[in-house]
Design a protein around this motif. Structure first.
Motif, short mmCIF file in Angstrom:
data_model
loop_
_atom_site.label_atom_id
_atom_site.label_comp_id
_atom_site.label_asym_id
_atom_site.label_seq_id
_atom_site.Cartn_x
_atom_site.Cartn_y
_atom_site.Cartn_z
N ILE A 1 -22.67 -34.19 13.44
CA ILE A 1 -21.56 -33.30 13.39
C ILE A 1 -21.55 -32.67 14.98
CG2 ILE A 1 -21.77 -32.55 11.09
CD1 ILE A 1 -22.50 -30.02 13.44
N ARG A 58 -17.53 -27.17 12.16
CA ARG A 58 -18.13 -28.58 12.10
C ARG A 58 -17.47 -29.43 11.75
NH1 ARG A 58 -21.29 -24.89 9.17
NH2 ARG A 58 -23.29 -24.58 9.47
N PRO A 85 -17.35 -33.90 11.77
CA PRO A 85 -18.11 -34.80 11.43
C PRO A 85 -17.47 -35.74 12.65
CG PRO A 85 -16.64 -34.71 9.79
CD PRO A 85 -16.26 -33.49 10.60
N THR A 86 -18.93 -36.41 13.08
CA THR A 86 -18.66 -37.51 14.04
C THR A 86 -17.71 -38.85 13.67
OG1 THR A 86 -20.69 -38.56 13.57
CG2 THR A 86 -20.73 -37.19 15.44
N PRO A 98 -19.15 -31.19 6.31
CA PRO A 98 -20.70 -31.08 6.57
C PRO A 98 -21.17 -30.17 5.79
CG PRO A 98 -19.32 -31.53 8.56
CD PRO A 98 -18.45 -30.92 7.55
N SER A 114 -26.21 -28.56 8.31
CA SER A 114 -26.23 -29.64 9.30
C SER A 114 -26.62 -28.94 10.62
CB SER A 114 -24.65 -30.41 9.45
OG SER A 114 -24.26 -31.08 8.11
N PRO A 121 -26.49 -28.72 14.74
CA PRO A 121 -25.44 -28.91 15.67
C PRO A 121 -25.78 -29.65 16.88
CG PRO A 121 -25.87 -26.69 15.44
CD PRO A 121 -26.49 -27.11 14.41
#
Length: 269
Positions: A33, A165, A167-168, A258, A262, A264
């Motif tokens: 994330i 957040r 997410p990638t 997320p 999660s 960072p």
């Protein structure tokens, strides 16, 4: 006697895209994330006005600048000499910002520098060439509230340090390149707020700094790209013919939410 030469297979030179570059940067940082402080979207209670730096991108129609900034936040996964810094050739920065695809190399490098310059003027980054006349550009994050203070990893311990957040997978699925500016702005708003929040058009100027029309277009874009869910809710309105008013509430779809635990942080460079 004639001898036949073995044909040599021609190999086509691969072309790297902006999507390729963004995915590689995120993979390099090994982070699921990307954190972003709430203050970029909206300042904490007690501030007047509440608008965060995001307002400037929306008001100026600066989609490239907003995408570039979020990419830089995602790219800055560790510290260098106490600062969150990423160093790349200017043409790679241009590729990350999708400025290389439709321009000459010189024009793309110039576009990348100008994009970074806007972010620096807004107090979100600092930039420097690694040496005089060099093509490598060093970009250092500053705090997301545009205060000019050094960037630190958000930990959510107090209101000024709360973060949303992203997410990638949002970048890896190329959604950042497909969504409109209103859609991207509203994505950050929905990610910041609690699930199933409503966004009354008549309050958005006060809360975030943009119009009801921008809000509606942004929410529609999120629905079109299946990034949010929507549900109906009713509020009492005794003096209306129906006795109630229909409102819509929104939340991010599951894969865009997320878990709260999660982490960072990314790699330490």
């Amino acid at each position: 006697m004639k001898t036949s030469k073995k044909p040599v297979a021609l190999r086509q030179k691969p072309e790297a895209t902006g999507l390729d570059a963004r995915a590689r940067l995120l993979d390099r940082n090994k982070r699921p994330i990307v954190p972003l402080r709430h203050a970029f979207v909206q300042r904490p209670q007690g501030h007047s006005p509440r608008h965060g730096p995001l307002k400037t991108f929306v008001r100026n129609g600066d989609l490239r600048g907003l995408r570039a900034y979020l990419t830089i936040v995602g790219a800055s996964g560790g510290t260098r000499d106490g600062a969150w810094t990423t160093q790349l050739d200017s043409l790679v920065w241009a590729r990350l910002f999708d400025a290389e695809a439709t321009a000459t190399q010189l024009a793309a490098r110039t576009a990348a520098w100008r994009t970074l310059d806007r972010l620096e003027q807004r107090g979100l980054i600092t930039k420097n060439r690694t040496e005089r006349g060099a093509r490598r550009i060093e970009v250092t994050l500053l705090r997301e509230d545009a205060s000019g203070e050094p960037y630190t990893r958000p930990d959510g311990q107090d209101e000024s340090d709360r973060f949303l957040r992203i997410p990638t997978a949002f970048w890896k699925n190329d959604l950042d390149a497909k969504i409109t500016l209103p859609g991207l702005a509203m994505l950050l708003v929905v990610a910041k707020e609690k699930p199933w929040s409503a966004y009354p058009p008549d309050r958005m100027e006060e809360w975030y700094g943009w119009s009801a029309d921008t809000t509606q277009r942004g929410l529609k874009a999120l629905l079109d790209h299946d990034l949010v869910e929507r549900r109906e809710t009713y509020t009492p309105a005794p003096l209306s013919p129906t006795g109630s008013t229909l409102m819509y509430q929104y939340r991010l779809v599951k894969w865009m939410r997320p878990p709260a635990g999660s982490r960072p942080e990314g790699n330490t460079k």
